[in-house]
Design a protein around this motif. Structure first.
Motif, PDB file in Angstrom:
ATOM      1  N   LYS A  80       0.861  -1.177   0.000  1.00  0.00           N
ATOM      2  CA  LYS A  80       0.000   0.000   0.000  1.00  0.00           C
ATOM      3  C   LYS A  80       0.899   1.230   0.000  1.00  0.00           C
ATOM      4  N   ILE A  81       0.715   2.074  -1.003  1.00  0.00           N
ATOM      5  CA  ILE A  81       1.444   3.342  -1.095  1.00  0.00           C
ATOM      6  C   ILE A  81       0.384   4.439  -1.124  1.00  0.00           C
ATOM      7  N   ASN A  82       0.318   5.193  -0.037  1.00  0.00           N
ATOM      8  CA  ASN A  82      -0.691   6.232   0.102  1.00  0.00           C
ATOM      9  C   ASN A  82      -2.083   5.635  -0.130  1.00  0.00           C
ATOM     10  N   ASP A  83      -2.729   6.010  -1.234  1.00  0.00           N
ATOM     11  CA  ASP A  83      -4.091   5.575  -1.519  1.00  0.00           C
ATOM     12  C   ASP A  83      -4.134   4.499  -2.615  1.00  0.00           C
ATOM     13  N   ILE A  84      -2.995   3.833  -2.833  1.00  0.00           N
ATOM     14  CA  ILE A  84      -2.886   2.851  -3.919  1.00  0.00           C
ATOM     15  C   ILE A  84      -2.614   1.468  -3.332  1.00  0.00           C
ATOM     16  N   TRP A  85      -3.453   0.489  -3.671  1.00  0.00           N
ATOM     17  CA  TRP A  85      -3.266  -0.901  -3.267  1.00  0.00           C
ATOM     18  C   TRP A  85      -2.645  -1.642  -4.449  1.00  0.00           C
ATOM     19  N   ILE A  86      -1.555  -2.380  -4.196  1.00  0.00           N
ATOM     20  CA  ILE A  86      -0.834  -3.072  -5.265  1.00  0.00           C
ATOM     21  C   ILE A  86      -0.685  -4.539  -4.896  1.00  0.00           C
ATOM     22  N   GLU A  87      -1.017  -5.394  -5.842  1.00  0.00           N
ATOM     23  CA  GLU A  87      -0.835  -6.841  -5.672  1.00  0.00           C
ATOM     24  C   GLU A  87      -0.722  -7.470  -7.053  1.00  0.00           C
ATOM     25  N   ALA A 139      -9.676  -2.907  -3.311  1.00  0.00           N
ATOM     26  CA  ALA A 139      -9.128  -1.582  -3.032  1.00  0.00           C
ATOM     27  C   ALA A 139      -9.853  -0.941  -1.857  1.00  0.00           C
ATOM     28  N   LYS A 140     -11.176  -0.981  -1.884  1.00  0.00           N
ATOM     29  CA  LYS A 140     -11.973  -0.346  -0.825  1.00  0.00           C
ATOM     30  C   LYS A 140     -11.744  -1.000   0.536  1.00  0.00           C
ATOM     31  N   GLU A 141     -11.648  -2.326   0.577  1.00  0.00           N
ATOM     32  CA  GLU A 141     -11.440  -2.993   1.875  1.00  0.00           C
ATOM     33  C   GLU A 141     -10.076  -2.678   2.471  1.00  0.00           C
ATOM     34  N   ASN A 142      -9.172  -2.174   1.641  1.00  0.00           N
ATOM     35  CA  ASN A 142      -7.854  -1.767   2.128  1.00  0.00           C
ATOM     36  C   ASN A 142      -7.715  -0.247   2.211  1.00  0.00           C
ATOM     37  N   GLY A 143      -8.848   0.460   2.138  1.00  0.00           N
ATOM     38  CA  GLY A 143      -8.866   1.902   2.309  1.00  0.00           C
ATOM     39  C   GLY A 143      -8.241   2.674   1.163  1.00  0.00           C
ATOM     40  N   CYS A 144      -8.336   2.130  -0.046  1.00  0.00           N
ATOM     41  CA  CYS A 144      -7.700   2.769  -1.201  1.00  0.00           C
ATOM     42  C   CYS A 144      -8.722   3.094  -2.283  1.00  0.00           C
ATOM     43  N   SER A 145      -8.374   4.088  -3.096  1.00  0.00           N
ATOM     44  CA  SER A 145      -9.239   4.446  -4.221  1.00  0.00           C
ATOM     45  C   SER A 145      -8.634   4.022  -5.559  1.00  0.00           C
ATOM     46  N   THR A 146      -7.442   3.406  -5.515  1.00  0.00           N
ATOM     47  CA  THR A 146      -6.774   2.898  -6.718  1.00  0.00           C
ATOM     48  C   THR A 146      -6.206   1.522  -6.413  1.00  0.00           C
ATOM     49  N   ILE A 147      -6.308   0.620  -7.388  1.00  0.00           N
ATOM     50  CA  ILE A 147      -5.676  -0.699  -7.277  1.00  0.00           C
ATOM     51  C   ILE A 147      -4.873  -0.941  -8.548  1.00  0.00           C
ATOM     52  N   VAL A 148      -3.661  -1.475  -8.377  1.00  0.00           N
ATOM     53  CA  VAL A 148      -2.773  -1.806  -9.497  1.00  0.00           C
ATOM     54  C   VAL A 148      -2.448  -3.290  -9.404  1.00  0.00           C
ATOM     55  N   VAL A 149      -2.682  -4.018 -10.501  1.00  0.00           N
ATOM     56  CA  VAL A 149      -2.396  -5.453 -10.535  1.00  0.00           C
ATOM     57  C   VAL A 149      -1.754  -5.826 -11.873  1.00  0.00           C
TER      58      VAL A 149
END
Length: 179
Positions: A80-87, A139-149
């Motif tokens: 998690k970087i700021n508002d970005i969830w990455i997996e 993304a939402k369950e991890n408090g983010c508004s962006t997801i990168v996969v």
């Protein structure tokens, strides 16, 4: 922030993508360097010694984040970087947590590999409505508004908005992402 992503390169197989930017160069030119999974392919490797060496090298390299994909045969890692969830994205695609696998040895995969067609095995996967729903929910369950996969292998970056979440799906290889 300028982020260098490398995803789904499937190194140590006949399907690997190369040449790629040297990671030391990437560390100098970008704010973050992230390996987004399936960079070392233990499922289909043709050189276990090289695969082990690369996996060790990436894991001990300072200044990069190494997230495992399903082909690394390791439990999933997230960032998690700021508002970005990455997996990597395989869990979202499959709809369940990763099962740490063993090298693929099924008859159908052996047959497809024998054809030698990169597109047969490493083609892009269709992004279905349920994938978009799961990506937005993750993304939402991890408090983010962006997801990168990664994982889906599109030809080009997919960058869409779904349920108020920005979804970015990386193609195989290198991608620069600017936040």
């Amino acid at each position: 922030m300028k982020i260098y992503f490398r995803s789904d390169t499937h190194e140590t197989t006949r399907y690997e993508l190369s040449p790629l930017m040297d990671l030391e160069t990437a560390k100098v030119n970008f704010d973050r360097v992230i390996l987004c999974g399936d960079n070392v392919d233990f499922k289909n490797t043709e050189d276990k010694v090289k695969a082990d060496w690369l996996f060790n090298y990436y894991n001990t390299m300072e200044g990069i984040d190494y997230l495992y994909g399903n082909h690394e045969l390791q439990p999933a890692k997230y960032l998690k970087i700021n508002d970005i969830w990455i997996e990597h994205g395989d869990e979202v695609f499959n709809g369940h947590p990763r099962v740490v696998d063993t090298p693929c040895n099924s008859k159908i995969i052996r047959f497809l590999k024998s054809l030698g067609n990169k597109q047969t095995i490493y083609r892009h996967m269709k992004l279905k409505p349920e994938h978009k729903d799961r990506l937005a929910a993750r993304a939402k369950e991890n408090g983010c508004s962006t997801i990168v996969v990664g994982h889906f292998h599109p030809v080009n970056v997919i960058d869409i908005k779904h349920n108020d979440v920005r979804i970015v799906i990386l193609p195989r290889g290198e991608t620069v992402f600017i936040t």
